[in-house]
Design a protein around this motif. Sequence first.
Motif, short mmCIF file in Angstrom:
data_model
loop_
_atom_site.label_atom_id
_atom_site.label_comp_id
_atom_site.label_asym_id
_atom_site.label_seq_id
_atom_site.Cartn_x
_atom_site.Cartn_y
_atom_site.Cartn_z
N LEU A 12 0.84 -1.21 0.00
CA LEU A 12 0.00 0.00 0.00
C LEU A 12 0.87 1.26 0.00
N LYS A 13 1.95 1.21 0.77
CA LYS A 13 2.88 2.35 0.79
C LYS A 13 3.50 2.56 -0.58
N ARG A 14 3.83 1.46 -1.25
CA ARG A 14 4.44 1.58 -2.58
C ARG A 14 3.45 2.17 -3.58
N ILE A 15 2.19 1.77 -3.47
CA ILE A 15 1.17 2.34 -4.36
C ILE A 15 1.03 3.83 -4.10
N GLU A 16 0.98 4.21 -2.83
CA GLU A 16 0.85 5.63 -2.47
C GLU A 16 2.05 6.44 -2.96
N ALA A 17 3.21 5.79 -3.01
CA ALA A 17 4.42 6.48 -3.46
C ALA A 17 4.53 6.51 -4.98
N GLY A 18 3.54 5.93 -5.65
CA GLY A 18 3.53 5.97 -7.12
C GLY A 18 4.21 4.80 -7.79
N HIS A 19 4.56 3.77 -7.01
CA HIS A 19 5.21 2.60 -7.60
C HIS A 19 4.16 1.64 -8.17
N VAL A 21 2.25 -1.73 -8.66
CA VAL A 21 1.93 -2.97 -7.95
C VAL A 21 0.95 -3.74 -8.82
N VAL A 22 1.31 -4.98 -9.14
CA VAL A 22 0.47 -5.84 -9.98
C VAL A 22 -0.43 -6.66 -9.07
N LEU A 23 -1.73 -6.48 -9.22
CA LEU A 23 -2.68 -7.14 -8.33
C LEU A 23 -3.10 -8.53 -8.80
N GLU A 24 -3.08 -8.75 -10.12
CA GLU A 24 -3.51 -10.04 -10.66
C GLU A 24 -2.38 -11.06 -10.59
N PRO A 25 -2.72 -12.34 -10.46
CA PRO A 25 -1.68 -13.38 -10.40
C PRO A 25 -1.01 -13.58 -11.76
N PRO A 26 0.31 -13.66 -11.80
CA PRO A 26 1.01 -13.92 -13.06
C PRO A 26 1.00 -15.42 -13.37
N ILE A 49 10.07 -8.64 -7.99
CA ILE A 49 8.78 -9.34 -7.94
C ILE A 49 8.14 -9.16 -6.57
N GLY A 50 8.95 -9.25 -5.52
CA GLY A 50 8.42 -9.05 -4.17
C GLY A 50 7.88 -7.65 -3.95
N GLN A 51 8.47 -6.68 -4.60
CA GLN A 51 8.03 -5.29 -4.46
C GLN A 51 6.85 -4.95 -5.37
N THR A 52 6.54 -5.85 -6.32
CA THR A 52 5.58 -5.50 -7.36
C THR A 52 4.34 -6.39 -7.39
N SER A 53 4.50 -7.67 -7.10
CA SER A 53 3.38 -8.61 -7.22
C SER A 53 2.70 -8.86 -5.89
N SER A 54 1.40 -8.58 -5.83
CA SER A 54 0.67 -8.83 -4.59
C SER A 54 0.53 -10.32 -4.32
N CYS A 55 0.53 -11.12 -5.38
CA CYS A 55 0.34 -12.57 -5.22
C CYS A 55 1.63 -13.30 -4.84
N LEU A 56 2.76 -12.81 -5.35
CA LEU A 56 4.04 -13.48 -5.11
C LEU A 56 4.91 -12.72 -4.12
N ARG A 313 0.73 -9.97 -19.89
CA ARG A 313 1.13 -8.62 -19.47
C ARG A 313 1.62 -8.62 -18.02
N LYS A 314 0.91 -9.34 -17.16
CA LYS A 314 1.26 -9.33 -15.73
C LYS A 314 2.66 -9.88 -15.49
N ASP A 315 3.03 -10.90 -16.27
CA ASP A 315 4.37 -11.46 -16.13
C ASP A 315 5.44 -10.46 -16.56
N TYR A 316 5.18 -9.77 -17.65
CA TYR A 316 6.18 -8.84 -18.18
C TYR A 316 6.33 -7.61 -17.29
N LEU A 317 5.27 -7.29 -16.55
CA LEU A 317 5.37 -6.18 -15.60
C LEU A 317 6.24 -6.53 -14.39
N LEU A 318 6.59 -7.80 -14.27
CA LEU A 318 7.46 -8.25 -13.18
C LEU A 318 8.89 -8.47 -13.66
#
Length: 415
Positions: A12-19, A21-26, A49-56, A313-318
């Motif tokens: 949530l902090k990363r989203i607020e900071a403008g980073h 975050v991929v919500l869907e599972p890759p 991946i840890g900083q970007t994927s909510s699922c992983l 797309r979700k995979d490539y965003l990671l």
Amino acid sequence: MADQVDLPPYLLKRIEAGHLVVLEPPKLDLEAYISNYTGRTRFDRCLLIGQTSSCLCTEALKAAVNEAKKGKDVSRYSTAVEALQEVAPDDPDANLDMNWTEVTTKQVKAETDRLEFELKGYKNNLIKESIRMGKEDLGSHYLNIGDLASAKNAYTGMRDFCTTHKHVFDMCLKLIIVGIEQTNWMSVQNNVMKIRSLPRPPEEETQGQPILATSMGLVHLASSNYYEAALSFVSTNPMMGTRFSQVISPNDVAVYGGLCALSSMDRNDLQTKVLDNSSFRNFLELEPHIRRAIAFFCNSKYSQCLETLEAYRKDYLLDIHLQRHVPELYYRVRSKSIVQYFIPFSCVTLDSMASAFNTNEESMESELVEMIQRGILDARIDTQNKVSLSSSPTPRQTFLLTHPTNAAPNIHPPQ
């Protein structure tokens, strides 16, 4: 789609900071994915991946912690543990291992002192080969502990003590690896050029080609020069194997090359330089969906092409190198598809286009307006009748206008 309310505070902090975050599972399996790499990029990819994927998130950060503890970069370990503490505070790996940190810090200092002392001795004895190897060992040590600036200085210092072309090649290769990690693309390009200018036997040329081609591909990708990036990636020797696994995998070559080509090449180039490229076909076999997407585009099946890409797309965003380029790459492919779809017609209803491109009329209209404003599509929109009108004659109209004896009466280019 995951609900942001359910996200750990860290994301949530990363989203607020403008980073991002991929919500869907890759689709990717983290363990299988990371097994394609060696060296420091394993940590970098796990952390991203840890900083970007909510699922992983948790799985990837735990993997990053474990990767860090296999090495000697204490700062990386601390970064991964701090992130994991916010995501899964009760996880055993979320506790900073002070004993490991202290022991590793002492070992690093002792190793640094030893290597610097040995190098000083080599310099006093004026033994060129020993000095070169001493600088190489020191550079590798600095790279392992994450002191990239010192690693670059040590490797650069090897230059005056290289006595063979192979020595120069090895030095430049190490500088390429450091440059990629620093994202110092000018340094990467310069060292690729130096290697290419070296006279080398055919065997060494073949072995080094995949490294040079993929390095230049990353240089062009970083500068958003997608056409040149595509040419570099599709020229990669299929004997690459794990030769450059500390940076890139053969699967990456297929994905990077395929996406860059699809976004920047016309149908003819895609067919001849990509699909009919016997060397690159070996890479495409590793990522068959990329080959299918390109084939769909070449066969004017634009909807299937876009659907195939969208599924990944979700995979490539990671991906560490692709992430920031995904929106632009996908936009270019979609825009090209719309332009190609429109070419045979002088008039197309927004409803039919929306259906063809899996959207609604309102979104389709907004998309067309943006493309027209950006000069991508030569057309105009009749908002009253909900149609898009070509501003240029269609191929059939052009033929009839240039062959008046065959022309039917009252055939004119659209106004």
